[in-house]
Structure formats: C-alpha cells, structure tokens
Design an enzyme around this catalytic site. Structure first.
Site, PDB file in Angstrom:
ATOM      1  N   LYS A 158      12.523  -3.346  -3.273  1.00 53.80           N
ATOM      2  CA  LYS A 158      11.956  -2.818  -4.502  1.00 53.80           C
ATOM      3  C   LYS A 158      12.184  -3.909  -5.554  1.00 53.80           C
ATOM      4  CE  LYS A 158      10.819   1.438  -3.348  1.00 53.80           C
ATOM      5  NZ  LYS A 158       9.429   1.932  -3.443  1.00 53.80           N
ATOM      6  N   ASP A 183       7.726  -4.180  -2.906  1.00 51.57           N
ATOM      7  CA  ASP A 183       6.950  -3.033  -3.387  1.00 51.57           C
ATOM      8  C   ASP A 183       6.972  -3.018  -4.909  1.00 51.57           C
ATOM      9  OD1 ASP A 183       5.682  -0.652  -3.794  1.00 51.57           O
ATOM     10  OD2 ASP A 183       7.002   0.555  -2.520  1.00 51.57           O
ATOM     11  N   GLU A 208       3.182  -4.723  -1.870  1.00 50.13           N
ATOM     12  CA  GLU A 208       2.708  -3.341  -1.911  1.00 50.13           C
ATOM     13  C   GLU A 208       2.459  -2.889  -3.351  1.00 50.13           C
ATOM     14  OE1 GLU A 208       5.522  -0.890   0.164  1.00 50.13           O
ATOM     15  OE2 GLU A 208       4.566   0.975  -0.445  1.00 50.13           O
ATOM     16  N   ASP A 233      -0.520   1.682  -1.588  1.00 49.35           N
ATOM     17  CA  ASP A 233       0.283   2.875  -1.323  1.00 49.35           C
ATOM     18  C   ASP A 233      -0.240   4.002  -2.236  1.00 49.35           C
ATOM     19  OD1 ASP A 233       2.251   4.846  -1.154  1.00 49.35           O
ATOM     20  OD2 ASP A 233       3.939   3.570  -1.645  1.00 49.35           O
ATOM     21  N   LYS A 257       1.077   7.774   4.466  1.00 52.20           N
ATOM     22  CA  LYS A 257       2.112   8.804   4.444  1.00 52.20           C
ATOM     23  C   LYS A 257       1.379  10.124   4.596  1.00 52.20           C
ATOM     24  CE  LYS A 257       4.888   6.160   1.087  1.00 52.20           C
ATOM     25  NZ  LYS A 257       5.550   6.127  -0.225  1.00 52.20           N
TER      26      LYS A 257
END
Ligand code: OSB
Ligand code: MG
Length: 365
Positions: A158, A183, A208, A233, A257
């Site tokens: 992150k 991300d 991401e 995402d 997801k």
C-alpha cells in the site's frame, strides 16, 4: 432447491494487527455473514465484505444490512437463477450485499450436488498461489522476511503518494527482484500523472488503481505512457464495467473480487470475457474472514487467474477465523479442500459470539 430461511449476522472481529491505508486504519473488522438454509436442512454460507465506513466503495455494513434484511432476502426463496437476476435487477448497485446472497446460494448448490465449489464453477487447480499485502505503518522489512519464509509468491505495498518513490527506492535496495506491485487506492489526481510515471523503472508487476474509483479514461491515458501494467480494482463493480475497461484500454490487468462485482454470476462472466481478451487476472482480497476467502479461493482455481492474488491464510489477519480447519499456507500455496461446497466448516458458535445483531428471515412456499 428451495430455502426454508435465512440467518443474517452482523459481526465484529478484531484484527491481529491494524491494517492501514492512506484512507485510514482498520483494527476491528465489521461485516455480515449470510446463511441460507435449504428445506432439507443444509446450510450455504456467504459474506458481505462491505466495511463499516464507505472508504473503499460506497457500500457499508449498514447499507448492506438494510438491503439484505429489508429488500433482498425475503425475495430469494430458491436457487432459481432467473429469479435471482430479476430481484437483483430491481435495485441499483449494492454489489456486496447481492454477492453475499449468491455466495450462500452457490455454496448450497455445490453441496446439494456433492461437488467442491471449485469443481462446480469450473476450476482447474486445487493448489492456489498466495500473495500478501503490506499495509502502511507496518515494519515492512521484518514482515517481508517472515512472509518470504512462508513462501508467499507475490507482494503488494500500500502506498502513500507523498513518499511512494522513496519507499519503493528503499524497498528495492533490500529486495531487488521480489515479485512486487503497489496499490494506489485512488490516491492520485489526473494532473499528478508524472509522479506515477516516475515509478516505471521499479520493475513492478503492476500499479493498482492509481486514479479514483469509477475512472476509466485517465487510467487509459496513463497506460498509453507506461510500460508497467495498470490494474483496475475499485472501478470494476460489474461485468459491464470490465467490458468497458477492456474496450477503453484502461489497463492490462483487473482484479476480481466476488463482493465488489456483485456475486458469482458477474465474477464468472468477467473471468470468461477478460480471459478470452488476454487481460491478466487475479483475485483481490477484502480483509475478509474464511467464509469469503473460501469463495475467493474457489474463484482463483479458474484458468484465467495466472497471477497470485491477495490470498493469504487465516493467520494473516485473525487469531481465530470463522472457518475450521483454519486456512493454511504450505510452501506458498493454499490447498483447496475436496469436500462439498466451500469445503470448510463454519464455526457457528464463534460467529454467534462475535455477532452484534442477528436476524432470521422465514420464507413461505
Ligand atoms: O484495495 O485491494 C484493496 C483491503 C481492503 C480494502 C481494499 C483493498 C484491500 C487489500 C486486500 O489490499 C488485503 C487482503 O485482503 O489481503
Ligand atoms: Mg486495491
């Protein structure tokens, strides 16, 4: 297959360590477990992966609680797919609430046919490669060394846009060849594209969601200028979003997801379409319990998922998980159980113990 009732549990489960992103820190995971009980007494399990606040996408535990208990569950009294799509299509959005229902239904359908869920959905492997996410404020050096020993095959940082370059620069001096990605969780504005382009030489597997949730255009502009793959995402909340991303060339990778895209049906359609179009696919994570994780692992058994996902075992986040046996990592892989449905037992007593509120919805005829 007909259902007799639904049980809905709003739970709170403490994390072993806080999970911090530029949007805030998570120490207790609130969420919703959905149990569908068939007329012959079998249980199918699903999890709504919305958080208590809308920092990731708009849904929250409370909006999902409302959708499930006041609008959706009383209308789902069987596994009839045309009824499920009819009910879902009456309400805009709320993919995580809808997905929790489909997870329970698909677990039940697989159990009724005596199939492991991953067989039932067309999976081709029973060993799933793992990837791990290192959140902000963690002692990453110590953590990465531990994760390497456990055999994780892909690492994700992150990042904070203020120090992304310095962070990666230091990280790469210690781990020059680690399979690594970052991300952005939508932290960057379109006029900050230069700061992202500056990360192009860190040999990242991908970047991401650098731009805001819902964006397709700026991601496409960025991908044109970058050799590093861009991955979406938060922008992908349905099958149609995935098609749009492909036709707009918004990136070379997408994470799926089940919760974020609105259930198994959408997830399988996305997989089929994007795999054919050679978009690289992996399964994302939601700091979820073993119930949602078991569904994610079954998804990851499909042929298009060739990059290790955010798929970690129970002990990455939990002291005690809602499933038993707990999900284990073995030489960097998680083995899918060859039992019907999700293949893990749900620790109902523990789910009850962690529940803040419960509801039962009886279904007639
Ligand atoms: O952006 O992928 C994300 C966790 C919570 C909310 C959003 C994200 C994440 C993760 C996955 O990065 C963490 C995991 O479950 O392994
Ligand atoms: Mg993400």
């Amino acid at each position: 297959m007909r259902l007799s009732h639904w049980n809905v549990y709003h739970f709170s489960l403490p994390l072993l360590h806080p999970f911090t992103t530029h949007q805030g820190s998570l120490q207790e995971r609130e969420g919703i477990i959905v149990e569908g009980v068939s007329e012959d007494g079998q249980s199918g399990w699903g999890e709504c992966v919305a958080f208590s606040t809308p920092f990731y996408t708009e849904e929250t535990v409370d909006t999902a609680w409302f959708m499930l208990n006041d609008l959706l569950l009383s209308k789902i009294s069987s596994d009839d797919p045309s009824n499920i799509s009819h009910v879902f299509s009456q309400y805009q959005g709320h993919p995580m609430a809808k997905a929790a229902i489909e997870m329970a239904i698909w677990d039940l359908k697989a159990k009724q046919g005596n199939h492991p869920l991953y067989h039932y959905v067309g999976g081709i492997r029973d060993q799933i490669s793992t990837g791990v996410v290192i959140s902000l404020k963690e002692n990453w050096k110590e953590k990465v060394d531990k994760y390497k020993e456990q055999g994780y095959q892909r690492y994700k940082l992150k990042i904070n846009k203020e120090n992304a370059y310095e962070h990666l620069n230091t990280f790469r001096t210690f781990y020059p060849d680690l399979p690594l990605m970052i991300d952005g969780n939508g932290a960057y504005q379109p006029d900050e594209m230069a700061a992202i382009l500056a990360l192009d030489d860190f040999k990242l597997l991908m970047i991401e969601q650098p731009f805001r949730a819902g964006d397709f255009y700026w991601h496409a502009q960025l991908q044109k200028k970058m050799k590093t793959s861009i991955c979406l995402d938060e922008s992908i909340k349905s099958y149609e979003d995935g098609k749009q991303a492909y036709f707009m060339r918004s990136g070379k990778s997408i994470n799926i997801k089940i919760g974020r895209v609105g259930g198994w049906r959408e997830a399988l359609s996305l997989h089929q379409f994007l795999y054919e179009k050679k978009i690289s696919l992996w399964v994302g994570g939601m700091v979820e319990t073993g119930i949602s994780k078991a569904h994610s692992l079954a998804l990851a058994s499909l042929p298009g998922f060739m990059i290790p996902g955010d798929l970690s075992p129970s002990d990455r986040f939990w002291d005690r998980d809602f499933v038993y046996p707990s999900i284990q990592i073995n030489q960097g892989k998680i083995s899918l159980p060859n039992k019907p449905g999700i293949g893990f037992e749900v620790d109902r007593e523990f789910v009850e113990k962690q529940s803040i509120r419960k509801n039962k919805i009886k279904l007639m005829g």
